[in-house]
Design a protein around this motif. Sequence first.
Motif, PDB file in Angstrom:
ATOM      1  N   TYR A  29      54.962  -6.371 -41.709  1.00  0.00           N
ATOM      2  CA  TYR A  29      54.686  -4.984 -41.311  1.00  0.00           C
ATOM      3  C   TYR A  29      55.662  -4.547 -40.223  1.00  0.00           C
ATOM      4  O   TYR A  29      56.159  -5.362 -39.449  1.00  0.00           O
ATOM      5  CB  TYR A  29      53.235  -4.777 -40.867  1.00  0.00           C
ATOM      6  N   GLU A  64      48.699   5.873 -48.480  1.00  0.00           N
ATOM      7  CA  GLU A  64      50.141   5.941 -48.720  1.00  0.00           C
ATOM      8  C   GLU A  64      50.785   7.077 -47.921  1.00  0.00           C
ATOM      9  O   GLU A  64      51.729   6.884 -47.186  1.00  0.00           O
ATOM     10  CB  GLU A  64      50.413   6.096 -50.216  1.00  0.00           C
ATOM     11  N   TYR A 115      49.678   3.910 -36.775  1.00  0.00           N
ATOM     12  CA  TYR A 115      49.759   3.314 -38.110  1.00  0.00           C
ATOM     13  C   TYR A 115      51.018   2.471 -38.215  1.00  0.00           C
ATOM     14  O   TYR A 115      51.938   2.587 -37.393  1.00  0.00           O
ATOM     15  CB  TYR A 115      49.791   4.402 -39.192  1.00  0.00           C
ATOM     16  N   THR A 116      51.053   1.613 -39.199  1.00  0.00           N
ATOM     17  CA  THR A 116      52.259   0.841 -39.473  1.00  0.00           C
ATOM     18  C   THR A 116      52.429   0.698 -40.976  1.00  0.00           C
ATOM     19  O   THR A 116      51.471   0.833 -41.735  1.00  0.00           O
ATOM     20  CB  THR A 116      52.200  -0.554 -38.820  1.00  0.00           C
ATOM     21  N   ARG A 117      53.661   0.448 -41.403  1.00  0.00           N
ATOM     22  CA  ARG A 117      53.919   0.152 -42.811  1.00  0.00           C
ATOM     23  C   ARG A 117      53.538  -1.301 -43.079  1.00  0.00           C
ATOM     24  O   ARG A 117      53.953  -2.202 -42.336  1.00  0.00           O
ATOM     25  CB  ARG A 117      55.402   0.323 -43.153  1.00  0.00           C
ATOM     26  N   THR A 141      63.418   9.008 -40.358  1.00  0.00           N
ATOM     27  CA  THR A 141      62.439   8.605 -41.368  1.00  0.00           C
ATOM     28  C   THR A 141      63.099   8.417 -42.724  1.00  0.00           C
ATOM     29  O   THR A 141      62.856   7.431 -43.424  1.00  0.00           O
ATOM     30  CB  THR A 141      61.316   9.652 -41.474  1.00  0.00           C
ATOM     31  N   ILE A 150      50.968   9.699 -44.922  1.00  0.00           N
ATOM     32  CA  ILE A 150      50.421   9.585 -43.568  1.00  0.00           C
ATOM     33  C   ILE A 150      50.716  10.772 -42.660  1.00  0.00           C
ATOM     34  O   ILE A 150      49.944  11.074 -41.758  1.00  0.00           O
ATOM     35  CB  ILE A 150      50.966   8.297 -42.905  1.00  0.00           C
ATOM     36  N   HIS A 172      50.296   2.487 -45.507  1.00  0.00           N
ATOM     37  CA  HIS A 172      50.149   2.628 -44.069  1.00  0.00           C
ATOM     38  C   HIS A 172      48.754   2.172 -43.637  1.00  0.00           C
ATOM     39  O   HIS A 172      47.751   2.683 -44.134  1.00  0.00           O
ATOM     40  CB  HIS A 172      50.359   4.088 -43.642  1.00  0.00           C
ATOM     41  N   ALA A 230      56.488  -0.710 -37.836  1.00  0.00           N
ATOM     42  CA  ALA A 230      56.142   0.695 -37.589  1.00  0.00           C
ATOM     43  C   ALA A 230      57.326   1.539 -37.131  1.00  0.00           C
ATOM     44  O   ALA A 230      57.269   2.769 -37.195  1.00  0.00           O
ATOM     45  CB  ALA A 230      55.031   0.780 -36.539  1.00  0.00           C
ATOM     46  N   TYR A 241      55.161   0.049 -49.860  1.00  0.00           N
ATOM     47  CA  TYR A 241      54.295  -0.211 -48.715  1.00  0.00           C
ATOM     48  C   TYR A 241      53.201   0.848 -48.617  1.00  0.00           C
ATOM     49  O   TYR A 241      53.291   1.926 -49.190  1.00  0.00           O
ATOM     50  CB  TYR A 241      55.104  -0.249 -47.415  1.00  0.00           C
TER      51      TYR A 241
END
Length: 318
Positions: free
Chosen positions: A293, A167, A185-187, A61, A169, A78, A295, A76
């Motif tokens: 996007y 923001e 979720y995804t960025r 991460t 998550i 989420h 993830a 970004y």
Amino acid sequence: MPNNDDFINDIDNIISNTESSMNFEVPEGCNITFIPQEEYEAKLQNKKNQSDALIEKNKKTNTMREYLQDNEFGRYFHMIYKYNQPMFEKLRKTVPKSKVKITMVRFTTLVAYISLYGKVKKSMLTEVWATENRNGINETYKFLLECGFIEETEDGFITINENIAREKIKDYIKELHKEDKSYTYTRVFCESILKLYKEIESRKRQQLSNLYAILPYINFKYNRLCKNPTETDKHKLEYLGWSDLCEICGYDKSNFHKLRKDLMKLKINGQYILMDTIRGENINVIIVNPHIYYAGDNVNELKAIIDLFDDFEIYSGK
């Protein structure tokens, strides 16, 4: 008499020594259950494996965060959704069908704007949504309030429903998974979303809704449109084609050529938004540009997708 904490702290030493384990005195009020040495060691190993996995995940991460910062992906937020479930389902049920697409696009644009620039009031939506149409602004604003996607504070600022986009998550998604493991979720990269929205013709902006509608079917690792978005082996992906995309996005399947032509024209920073390649026996592989996007948590896999788009020469269909 030793207290419970002292006693518990000595348990490992006690059970690792067979002789002492047969002759120690259990303090009053303490209960202890012995387990076989093999089982005990297996539990210790399991805890170690979990700890190592967490350390590795945090490392990935952090590495990904640094890479995104160093390579100008920008800020970004989420986006939260469920795999293989319609995107923005409550919005779809609340908003008139003819207004769903532009409402989806304007909501995502609003989230990106607030994430990037901070607080927004209704009076600023002319700038945020790049339109002078006050009736259209008021209508979209009303829809978003009615479906609970936004709220307005006493000071008149717009706040986003954090069950949909936020923001931070990590802790939140853990709580969601307690009730439903299908949440994910995804960025979503703010600058790309805003640039794409501003540069496309206003009458074509609703086309961008298709990029958000397909999110629940995008593989988290490879950014490819498929039936099994959690699959980690790319050779096992079950790809979805343009007819499937029409169904997901609410288009007549007979018009998939038009949908394809419109979407394949979209660009961001000189790169196409979508890539469409053919694999095997006429199987379409549709890939989304990760600058919109992404993830995944593996930098090398992200670089590989970016390289694909750098080298991609698209067939224009002209």
